[in-house]
Motif scaffolding. Sequence first.
Motif, PDB file in Angstrom:
ATOM      1  N   ARG A 172       0.679  -6.771  -2.919  1.00 57.12           N
ATOM      2  CA  ARG A 172       1.026  -7.842  -1.977  1.00 57.12           C
ATOM      3  C   ARG A 172       1.598  -9.035  -2.746  1.00 57.12           C
ATOM      4  O   ARG A 172       0.890  -9.961  -3.128  1.00 57.12           O
ATOM      5  CB  ARG A 172      -0.213  -8.271  -1.174  1.00 57.12           C
ATOM      6  CG  ARG A 172       0.131  -9.123   0.064  1.00 57.12           C
ATOM      7  CD  ARG A 172      -1.128  -9.457   0.843  1.00 57.12           C
ATOM      8  NE  ARG A 172      -1.844  -8.254   1.187  1.00 57.12           N
ATOM      9  CZ  ARG A 172      -1.530  -7.441   2.185  1.00 57.12           C
ATOM     10  NH1 ARG A 172      -0.488  -7.709   2.948  1.00 57.12           N
ATOM     11  NH2 ARG A 172      -2.246  -6.357   2.431  1.00 57.12           N
ATOM     12  N   SER A 228      -2.464  -9.239   5.853  1.00 63.66           N
ATOM     13  CA  SER A 228      -3.588  -8.340   6.080  1.00 63.66           C
ATOM     14  C   SER A 228      -4.877  -9.113   6.338  1.00 63.66           C
ATOM     15  O   SER A 228      -5.126 -10.155   5.741  1.00 63.66           O
ATOM     16  CB  SER A 228      -3.771  -7.434   4.853  1.00 63.66           C
ATOM     17  OG  SER A 228      -4.963  -6.695   4.948  1.00 63.66           O
ATOM     18  N   ARG A 257      -1.512  -0.311  10.991  1.00 70.32           N
ATOM     19  CA  ARG A 257      -0.266  -1.058  11.134  1.00 70.32           C
ATOM     20  C   ARG A 257      -0.246  -1.706  12.516  1.00 70.32           C
ATOM     21  O   ARG A 257       0.043  -1.047  13.522  1.00 70.32           O
ATOM     22  CB  ARG A 257       0.934  -0.125  10.994  1.00 70.32           C
ATOM     23  CG  ARG A 257       1.017   0.610   9.677  1.00 70.32           C
ATOM     24  CD  ARG A 257       1.497  -0.266   8.547  1.00 70.32           C
ATOM     25  NE  ARG A 257       1.859   0.543   7.381  1.00 70.32           N
ATOM     26  CZ  ARG A 257       1.968   0.050   6.157  1.00 70.32           C
ATOM     27  NH1 ARG A 257       1.754  -1.229   5.935  1.00 70.32           N
ATOM     28  NH2 ARG A 257       2.310   0.838   5.153  1.00 70.32           N
ATOM     29  N   ASN A 275       0.803  -1.234   0.000  1.00 68.63           N
ATOM     30  CA  ASN A 275       0.000   0.000   0.000  1.00 68.63           C
ATOM     31  C   ASN A 275       0.830   1.275   0.000  1.00 68.63           C
ATOM     32  O   ASN A 275       0.266   2.371  -0.075  1.00 68.63           O
ATOM     33  CB  ASN A 275      -1.003   0.050   1.168  1.00 68.63           C
ATOM     34  CG  ASN A 275      -2.147  -0.917   0.976  1.00 68.63           C
ATOM     35  OD1 ASN A 275      -2.794  -0.921  -0.056  1.00 68.63           O
ATOM     36  ND2 ASN A 275      -2.396  -1.742   1.984  1.00 68.63           N
ATOM     37  N   GLN A 283      -8.416  -2.500   7.136  1.00 69.06           N
ATOM     38  CA  GLN A 283      -7.564  -3.674   7.141  1.00 69.06           C
ATOM     39  C   GLN A 283      -6.492  -3.552   8.220  1.00 69.06           C
ATOM     40  O   GLN A 283      -5.912  -2.491   8.414  1.00 69.06           O
ATOM     41  CB  GLN A 283      -6.883  -3.830   5.776  1.00 69.06           C
ATOM     42  CG  GLN A 283      -7.833  -4.089   4.622  1.00 69.06           C
ATOM     43  CD  GLN A 283      -8.462  -5.474   4.690  1.00 69.06           C
ATOM     44  OE1 GLN A 283      -7.777  -6.454   4.978  1.00 69.06           O
ATOM     45  NE2 GLN A 283      -9.757  -5.543   4.415  1.00 69.06           N
ATOM     46  N   ILE A 299      -5.723   1.337   6.355  1.00 69.58           N
ATOM     47  CA  ILE A 299      -4.922   0.274   6.941  1.00 69.58           C
ATOM     48  C   ILE A 299      -4.468   0.714   8.330  1.00 69.58           C
ATOM     49  O   ILE A 299      -4.192   1.886   8.557  1.00 69.58           O
ATOM     50  CB  ILE A 299      -3.685  -0.089   6.085  1.00 69.58           C
ATOM     51  CG1 ILE A 299      -2.737   1.104   5.941  1.00 69.58           C
ATOM     52  CG2 ILE A 299      -4.089  -0.658   4.751  1.00 69.58           C
ATOM     53  CD1 ILE A 299      -1.361   0.695   5.459  1.00 69.58           C
ATOM     54  N   GLU A 341      -2.838  -4.612   9.168  1.00 66.96           N
ATOM     55  CA  GLU A 341      -1.597  -5.125   8.590  1.00 66.96           C
ATOM     56  C   GLU A 341      -0.753  -5.683   9.726  1.00 66.96           C
ATOM     57  O   GLU A 341      -0.236  -4.958  10.562  1.00 66.96           O
ATOM     58  CB  GLU A 341      -0.839  -4.006   7.871  1.00 66.96           C
ATOM     59  CG  GLU A 341      -1.425  -3.623   6.524  1.00 66.96           C
ATOM     60  CD  GLU A 341      -1.145  -4.657   5.437  1.00 66.96           C
ATOM     61  OE1 GLU A 341      -0.284  -5.543   5.650  1.00 66.96           O
ATOM     62  OE2 GLU A 341      -1.793  -4.577   4.376  1.00 66.96           O
ATOM     63  N   THR A 342      -0.638  -7.013   9.764  1.00 65.34           N
ATOM     64  CA  THR A 342       0.114  -7.701  10.803  1.00 65.34           C
ATOM     65  C   THR A 342       1.415  -8.245  10.208  1.00 65.34           C
ATOM     66  O   THR A 342       1.608  -8.208   8.997  1.00 65.34           O
ATOM     67  CB  THR A 342      -0.713  -8.858  11.399  1.00 65.34           C
ATOM     68  OG1 THR A 342      -0.687  -9.965  10.478  1.00 65.34           O
ATOM     69  CG2 THR A 342      -2.165  -8.432  11.636  1.00 65.34           C
TER      70      THR A 342
END
Length: 213
Positions: free
Chosen positions: A41, A177, A143, A6, A170, A141, A172-173
């Motif tokens: 991604r 995601s 984080r 992203n 979303q 997103i 983001e890990t």
Amino acid sequence: MGLKVNDLLKINDVSDLIGDFTDALWINEAVKRAPFVVVRRAPLINDVVPVGIRGTNRSERCAATILCSSIVANIMPEQLTEGKLWRTNKHIRETHIFKTLEIVDSILEGYGMVWGPTGSVGFELASGIETVTDTSDLDIIIRAESFLSVKTARDIIEELSKVTAKMDIQLETPKGSMALAEYARGNSPVLVRTFNGPKLVKNPWYEDEILEG
């Protein structure tokens, strides 16, 4: 280079793009109008970056790659939030998205979340090109590099329910995601989008708990 999914990358021109674009004549005009692409991604191999190109409507989307050496600037979604750039964007200030961004910023800041807008909102804030319309959704997103409890996720969802605009949020890990709303349900495993496709994951913060996709 520390690129993340992203991130918006500024390039010089369409010659920086690698791919087969014979059936996408709109690409040249789109890149000339706004020389920005978004990191996709997919694995970054040998300094070749997977990116996506966006045109003026939803049907104009195309995957490509670029070389790291072609990157003029890297703008992360969270940088757009840190600078609260929507407050100085005249066009966005005149849309319904402005009030939504203000509310979302206040809520997520209260939880100490690192977040940023993506999609059309993020693209306009980064490029300065008007892409937000009256029907635009707000894509976000968060984080989440360290563990986020299901309770906190539920609390955030509950507070964000006061926002009338449609949103896609979303998380983001370290593994990939996942939708904040899905994680907040507390069901295990949860579907996570990884660099190698969707996977069922028991815990999105621990490496040894990935099931087959």
